[in-house]
Design an enzyme around this catalytic site. Structure first.
Site, mmCIF file in Angstrom:
data_model
loop_
_atom_site.group_PDB
_atom_site.id
_atom_site.type_symbol
_atom_site.label_atom_id
_atom_site.label_comp_id
_atom_site.label_asym_id
_atom_site.label_seq_id
_atom_site.Cartn_x
_atom_site.Cartn_y
_atom_site.Cartn_z
ATOM 1 N N THR A 87 -3.927 3.976 -12.105
ATOM 2 C CA THR A 87 -4.795 2.413 -11.718
ATOM 3 C C THR A 87 -5.774 2.769 -11.987
ATOM 4 O O THR A 87 -6.682 2.284 -13.055
ATOM 5 C CB THR A 87 -3.721 1.299 -10.964
ATOM 6 O OG1 THR A 87 -2.493 1.509 -11.179
ATOM 7 C CG2 THR A 87 -5.013 0.521 -11.128
ATOM 8 N N GLN A 95 9.418 4.142 -11.780
ATOM 9 C CA GLN A 95 9.462 2.853 -11.411
ATOM 10 C C GLN A 95 9.223 1.147 -11.955
ATOM 11 O O GLN A 95 8.791 0.392 -12.126
ATOM 12 C CB GLN A 95 7.291 2.686 -10.853
ATOM 13 C CG GLN A 95 7.178 3.269 -9.703
ATOM 14 C CD GLN A 95 5.542 3.405 -9.324
ATOM 15 O OE1 GLN A 95 5.169 2.704 -8.936
ATOM 16 N NE2 GLN A 95 5.110 4.299 -9.766
ATOM 17 N N ARG A 122 4.989 2.379 -1.102
ATOM 18 C CA ARG A 122 4.091 1.219 -0.655
ATOM 19 C C ARG A 122 3.367 2.234 0.240
ATOM 20 O O ARG A 122 2.237 1.676 0.581
ATOM 21 C CB ARG A 122 4.599 -0.214 -1.326
ATOM 22 C CG ARG A 122 5.004 -0.274 -2.257
ATOM 23 C CD ARG A 122 3.972 -0.547 -3.961
ATOM 24 N NE ARG A 122 4.679 0.891 -4.283
ATOM 25 C CZ ARG A 122 3.991 1.120 -5.391
ATOM 26 N NH1 ARG A 122 2.862 1.479 -5.598
ATOM 27 N NH2 ARG A 122 4.049 2.652 -5.827
HETATM 28 P P1 ATP Z 1 0.998 3.411 -9.093
HETATM 29 O O1 ATP Z 1 2.057 4.213 -8.951
HETATM 30 O O2 ATP Z 1 1.998 2.802 -7.084
HETATM 31 O O3 ATP Z 1 0.514 2.214 -9.752
HETATM 32 P P2 ATP Z 1 -1.149 4.580 -9.249
HETATM 33 O O4 ATP Z 1 -0.334 5.460 -9.501
HETATM 34 O O5 ATP Z 1 -1.601 3.042 -9.906
HETATM 35 O O6 ATP Z 1 -0.104 3.931 -7.981
HETATM 36 P P3 ATP Z 1 -3.864 3.987 -7.354
HETATM 37 O O7 ATP Z 1 -3.178 2.821 -6.897
HETATM 38 O O8 ATP Z 1 -4.740 4.630 -8.948
HETATM 39 O O9 ATP Z 1 -2.448 4.607 -7.740
HETATM 40 O O10 ATP Z 1 -4.197 5.110 -6.413
HETATM 41 C C1 ATP Z 1 -3.298 5.201 -5.306
HETATM 42 C C2 ATP Z 1 -4.106 5.293 -4.570
HETATM 43 O O11 ATP Z 1 -5.174 6.763 -4.448
HETATM 44 C C3 ATP Z 1 -5.839 4.595 -4.172
HETATM 45 O O12 ATP Z 1 -6.061 3.945 -2.324
HETATM 46 C C4 ATP Z 1 -5.942 5.016 -5.152
HETATM 47 O O13 ATP Z 1 -7.907 4.848 -4.424
HETATM 48 C C5 ATP Z 1 -6.653 6.538 -3.984
HETATM 49 N N1 ATP Z 1 -7.057 7.441 -5.112
HETATM 50 C C6 ATP Z 1 -6.635 8.305 -6.768
HETATM 51 N N2 ATP Z 1 -7.161 9.064 -7.266
HETATM 52 C C7 ATP Z 1 -7.258 9.300 -5.828
HETATM 53 C C8 ATP Z 1 -8.923 10.230 -6.405
HETATM 54 N N3 ATP Z 1 -9.025 11.060 -7.118
HETATM 55 N N4 ATP Z 1 -9.609 10.606 -4.498
HETATM 56 C C9 ATP Z 1 -9.573 9.943 -3.282
HETATM 57 N N5 ATP Z 1 -8.520 9.077 -3.631
HETATM 58 C C10 ATP Z 1 -7.919 8.724 -4.955
HETATM 59 MG MG MG Z 2 -0.831 1.603 -10.074
#
Ligand code: ATP
Ligand code: MG
Length: 738
Positions: free
Chosen positions: A36, A259, A620
Site C-alpha cells: 500500500t 490474503q 495485522r
Molecule cells: P497488507 O498486505 O497487510 O496490506 P502492505 O503490504 O500493504 O500490507 P503496508 O501497509 O504498505 O504493507 O506497510 C506495512 C507497514 O510497514 C506500514 O506501517 C508501512 O509504513 C511500513 N513500511 C513499508 N515499507 C517501509 C520501509 N521501506 N521502511 C519503513 N517502513 C516501511
Molecule cells: Mg496494504
C-alpha cells in the site's frame, strides 16, 4: 526535480516498483511488505517525476476509509490537494460514473442506491408477488443468486439455460421480476453499480473514449480480492482507444494471493494470474521484507500459510527482532475469554499504551457482544466495525427514509418504510391499495396516494390518514427549503415523531436509538468536512446532486467505517481488518467450528480460504499477538464446547506461550491440553474434527466436534441426510472413511 521525499524510506525493491517506467506492473508480496505504501508513493512519483496530471489517475482501494487515507497520504507527499484524482472503492467509483452519466446509463436522474437491507426487503416483496413459497425459496438464497450472477456480469436474460434446473428456474423468475422492479423504480443495488457502469463503458463509445483518454493510470490495491466484473471493468477502461495515438492505459496493481479472503463473495485469485497474460508486458515485482511485525509473529504466519497447497509461494522476513512470544489463553467460557481480553487491554493502557493501538479480531460478529460488555465493565472505550452498520440501524434507516422523501417524493422504498412509522393508523390493506393504484397507473406510491384520495379509491379513514402523511412530508419540505443538511435532518426526526417514537421504547435500547438519531445530526454537521466522508470533487465535471442526495448516497455506500469520538479499542471481523495494522492484536474464538467455521471444514477450498483469513489476522499484529479461545461458548442461543482451532497447531510451538490467569507458564498450551481432543485422537484410531465417517443408520457425515473423555466421549456428527447428531463414541460404531 527533487524526488527525495518520495523515494526516501523505501527499500531497493520498493524503489524499483515506484520508479518503474509507465506500463503495466504487478506487485505480488506478502503482508506488511509495503504494498500500500508503494502504491501511494507511485502516485506521487507519477505526478512529480513523470509529469502525470492528477486528473489522469484513478486509484481503487478496498474501503472508503482506506481511500480517504490514501488521498491524505498522496496530498501530503505532493504538498497540495489533488482533487482531480479519483480515489475510491470500486463501488464508489462506479456510483460516481452513474451519477454523472445517468442518462447514458439508462437511469433516472434521481436513481436510488439500495443497500443490502433494502435489497433483501425488495426481493422478499418480489417473492410474495410471484406467489413463490418463501419456505422453499428463502429470500437470502434468492439474493445470493441474483448478486452472484451480477458479479459475474450476467443479467437475468444472460443466465444460462444450464442454470435452469428446478432450483434455477424459480430463482431465475425472481431475478427477472426483481430486475424489472428495479428498472421501473430507478433502484440500483451494490452489484448493479458495477454491472451497469461496466455496461456503460462497454456500450457508450463516446464515454468510453473520454475515460480511456482521461485515465492513463489505473492503480489497484488488494488486487487478489477483485471479482469478475471488477476485473472486466478495469480491462475496458485500460484498453487502447481505437484511432487514438495514446495507446492503452497503465494498470498498476498490488496484491497478495495469500490474503484472498472474499472467494465466497465471488473474488477470483485467478485474476492475479490472468493479469499477467491479459495485459501486455506486465512487470512483476516481489517484495519480501516485512516492516510491520516482529519475526516471531511473522514466523507464525509463514508456517501457518505453508499448509495451503494453492499458493504462488513466497517468504517474508523482517529485521525487526524476535519479539515476545505469541500468547495463548484458554478461557473456560466465552465470558472468561472476554474478561481476559479486557483485562490485558487495560494493562496495556496502564503501561502507557493507547486504546486505539488495540484490535480485537473475530470470525463472526456474534462474538462481539460479550467482549463489548467486558470493556464496558472496565471502562475501556471501544468501537465496533461492521456488525449492524450505523446507517443500517433501524432508527437511522427510518430517519434517512424521511430525508429521502423530503428530497424525492417518488422514492417508493422510503415511502413504504415510513408511511406508518411511527404508527399513524395506516394499515397494510391501505398500503396494498396504494400499491395497486401505483401499478395500474404506472406511478410512484406518493402519486398513487394523491390520486387515490382524489378519485375516491381511498376513502374514509384511509383517505384521512394518508392525506395527513402527505401533508406532513410536504410541510417538512416547505419548512426546510434551503436549510443546511443538519437542519433538514433535525426537522425530519422531530416533526415526523420519530424521535419521540424511538425514545419511548424505554430502557437501554430506547436510549441507544435516541443517541443514534442525535449522532446522525452530528454526522450531517460534519458531512463534507470529515475525512470519514470524503466528498470527492470531480474537478471540471461538477456533480449536480444536492448535499442531501450526496449524503444519502454516502450513507448507503459507506461500508461501516463511520466513526466519531476519541481513541478507542477497535473490534472487527478478520475480514474487515484487511490492510490495517495494530501494535496489539487479539484473535478471539480460536476454536474448531468457529474458526475454521463448520462449513469450511467440509470443503478443502474453503478451508484454505479460512487459513488465509487466519494469515490476514496474524499479520495485522505489529508487536504483540494473543490467541484466545473458550472451552465452552454460548452463541446464537446455543451452548457448544469446541476444541482449540487447528490453526493453533499449525503455528510452531516455539512461537507460542500459554497464559494462565495470575501468571505466565512457559509451556506450550498443547502439552497441557489434556482434553477430549487428545483422547479422541489417541484412543480412536485417528478420528479427528473434519473426519468423514459412516454410521449404520444415519449414513455418511463429518465429525464436527467432541467433548468428554474416554468412555464418555461424545461426538457431534453432521450427517449428509440425517442432519447433525450427538453420539456416544463408544457405542456409535463409526466407520472411518478415507
Ligand atoms: P497488507 O498486505 O497487510 O496490506 P502492505 O503490504 O500493504 O500490507 P503496508 O501497509 O504498505 O504493507 O506497510 C506495512 C507497514 O510497514 C506500514 O506501517 C508501512 O509504513 C511500513 N513500511 C513499508 N515499507 C517501509 C520501509 N521501506 N521502511 C519503513 N517502513 C516501511
Ligand atoms: Mg496494504
Amino acid at each position: 526535480m527533487d524526488v527525495t521525499h518520495i523515494l526516501d524510506g523505501l527499500n531497493e525493491r520498493q524503489r524499483e516498483a515506484v520508479t518503474a517506467p509507465v506500463g503495466n506492473l504487478l506487485v505480488v508480496a506478502g503482508a506488511g511488505s509495503g504494498k500500500t505504501r508503494v502504491l501511494v508513493h507511485r502516485i506521487a512519483y507519477l505526478v512529480e517525476a513523470l509529469g502525470a496530471s492528477p486528473g489522469g489517475i484513478l486509484a481503487v482501494t478496498f474501503t472508503n476509509k482506506a481511500a480517504a487515507e490514501m488521498r491524505g497520504r498522496v496530498e501530503r507527499l505532493l504538498e497540495g490537494p489533488a482533487r482531480a484524482m479519483w480515489v475510491g472503492t470500486f463501488h464508489g467509483i462506479a456510483h460516481r460514473l452513474l451519477r454523472m452519466h445517468w442518462q447514458e446509463a439508462g437511469l433516472p436522474q434521481n436513481f436510488q442506491i439500495l443497500d443490502a437491507d433494502d435489497q433483501l426487503r425488495l426481493v422478499k416483496r418480489v417473492i410474495r408477488t410471484l406467489d413463490v413459497d418463501e419456505q422453499k425459496w428463502p429470500v437470502r438464497q434468492a439474493v445470493w443468486f441474483i448478486n452472484s450472477h451480477k458479479d459475474e456480469g450476467r443479467r437475468a436474460k444472460d443466465v444460462e439455460a444450464a442454470d435452469h434446473d428446478v432450483f434455477g428456474t424459480t430463482h431465475h423468475r425472481i431475478y427477472e421480476a426483481y430486475e424489472a422492479l428495479c428498472e421501473q423504480g430507478g433502484l440500483v443495488d451494490f452489484a448493479e453499480l458495477l454491472l451497469r457502469s461496466h455496461e456503460l463503458l462497454l456500450n457508450n463509445i463516446d464515454l468510453r473514449g473520454h475515460y480511456r483518454r482521461r485515465f492513463r493510470h489505473l492503480l489497484v490495491d488488494e488486487f487478489q480480492d477483485t471479482n469478475t466484473i471488477q476485473y472486466a471493468w478495469l480491462r475496458v477502461l485500460a484498453a487502447a482507444e481505437p484511432g487514438s495515438a495514446l495507446g492503452p492505459g497503465a494498470v498498476w496493481a498490488v496484491g497478495d494471493d495469500d490474503q484472498s479472503i472474499y472467494g465466497w463473495r465471488g473474488a477470483k485469485i485467478q485474476n492475479i494470474h490472468d493479469f499477467q497474460t491479459d495485459f501486455a508486458d506486465v512487470e512483476v515485482v516481489r517484495l519480501e521484507q516485512n516492516y510491520r511485525s516482529t519475526s516471531r509473529i511473522l514466523n507464525a504466519a509463514n508456517a501457518l500459510i505453508g499448509n495451503n497447497a494453492e499458493r504462488l509461494g513466497k517468504n517474508l522476513w523482517t529485521d525487526a527482532g524476535l519479539g515476545g512470544p505469541i500468547l495463548v489463553y484458554s478461557g473456560y467460557n466465552d465470558l472468561d475469554e472476554a474478561r481476559f481480553i479486557a483485562d490485558r487491554t487495560q494493562r496495556w493502557i496502564e503501561d502507557g499504551g493507547s486504546p486505539d493501538e488495540v484490535a480485537v479480531l473475530y470470525r463472526s460478529n456474534a462474538q462481539s457482544r460479550v467482549i463489548e460488555e467486558a470493556c464496558l465493565r472496565l471502562d475501556i472505550p471501544y468501537r465496533i466495525y461492521g456488525g449492524v452498520r450505523f446507517f443500517e440501524r433501524l432508527e437511522i434507516k427510518n430517519a434517512l427514509a424521511y430525508m429521502r422523501l423530503v428530497g424525492q417524493r417518488h422514492a417508493d422504498v422510503a415511502f413504504e418504510r415510513v408511511v406508518n412509522t411511527p404508527p399513524r393508523g395506516i394499515g397494510g390493506k391501505t398500503v396494498d391499495a396504494i400499491r395497486v393504484i401505483a401499478r395500474a397507473n404506472g406511478t410512484s406510491m406518493w402519486q398513487a396516494s394523491k390520486d387515490g384520495i382524489a378519485s375516491g379509491a381511498l376513502k374514509g379513514r384511509a383517505a384521512t390518514t394518508v392525506g395527513a402523511f402527505i401533508k406532513l412530508i410536504d410541510d417538512i419540505a416547505g419548512a426546510v427549503e434551503n436549510a443546511p443538511l443538519y437542519e433538514i435532518t433535525e426537522h425530519c426526526i422531530e416533526t415526523s415523531g420519530l424521535m419521540a417514537f424511538h425514545s419511548k421504547e424505554g430502557g437501554e435500547r430506547g436510549m441507544a436509538r435516541k443517541e443514534n438519531l442525535e449522532e446522525l445530526v452530528t454526522a450531517c454537521r460534519q458531512f463534507g468536512r470529515d475525512l470519514a466522508f470524503p466528498v470527492e470533487n470531480t474537478g471540471t465535471e461538477e456533480s449536480q446532486a444536492s448535499e442531501l442526495e450526496e449524503f444519502l448516497d454516502q450513507a448507503a455506500l459507506e461500508s461501516g467505517d463511520y466513526q466519531s469520538g476519541g481513541p478507542a479499542l477497535q473490534m472487527m471481523t478478520m475480514h474487515s481488518a484487511k490492510g490495517l495494522e495494530f501494535p496489539l492484536v487479539f484473535m478471539a474464538g480460536m476454536e474448531e467450528g468457529l474458526f475454521p467455521n463448520t462449513r469450511s471444514m467440509r470443503e478443502p477450498g474453503r478451508l484454505e480460504e479460512e487459513r488465509r483469513l487466519a494469515y490476514v489476522g496474524i499479520t495485522r499484529a505489529m508487536r504483540q499477538l494473543y490467541f484466545t479461545y473458550a472451552e465452552t461458548r454460548r452463541m446464537n442461543g446455543m451452548q457448544s464446547s469446541n476444541w482449540p482451532s487447528r490453526f493453533l497447531d499449525e503455528v510452531p510451538a516455539e512461537c507460542l506461550e500459554e497464559v494462565r490467569m495470575g501468571g505466565t507458564v512457559s509451556r506450550p498450551f498443547r502439552a497441557q491440553a489434556g482434553n477430549g481432543a487428545q483422547d479422541l485422537r489417541e484412543d480412536h484410531g485417528g478420528l479427528r474434527i473434519g473426519q468423514s465417517v459412516r454410521h449404520a443408520k444415519f449414513g455418511d457425515g463429518i465429525v464436527l466436534q467432541a467433548e468428554g473423555a474416554g468412555e464418555r466421549t461424545r461426538v457431534q456428527v453432521n450427517f449428509t441426510n440425517a442432519g447433525s447428531k450427538w453420539l456416544m463414541l463408544a457405542y456409535a460404531n463409526l466407520e472411518i472413511l478415507g
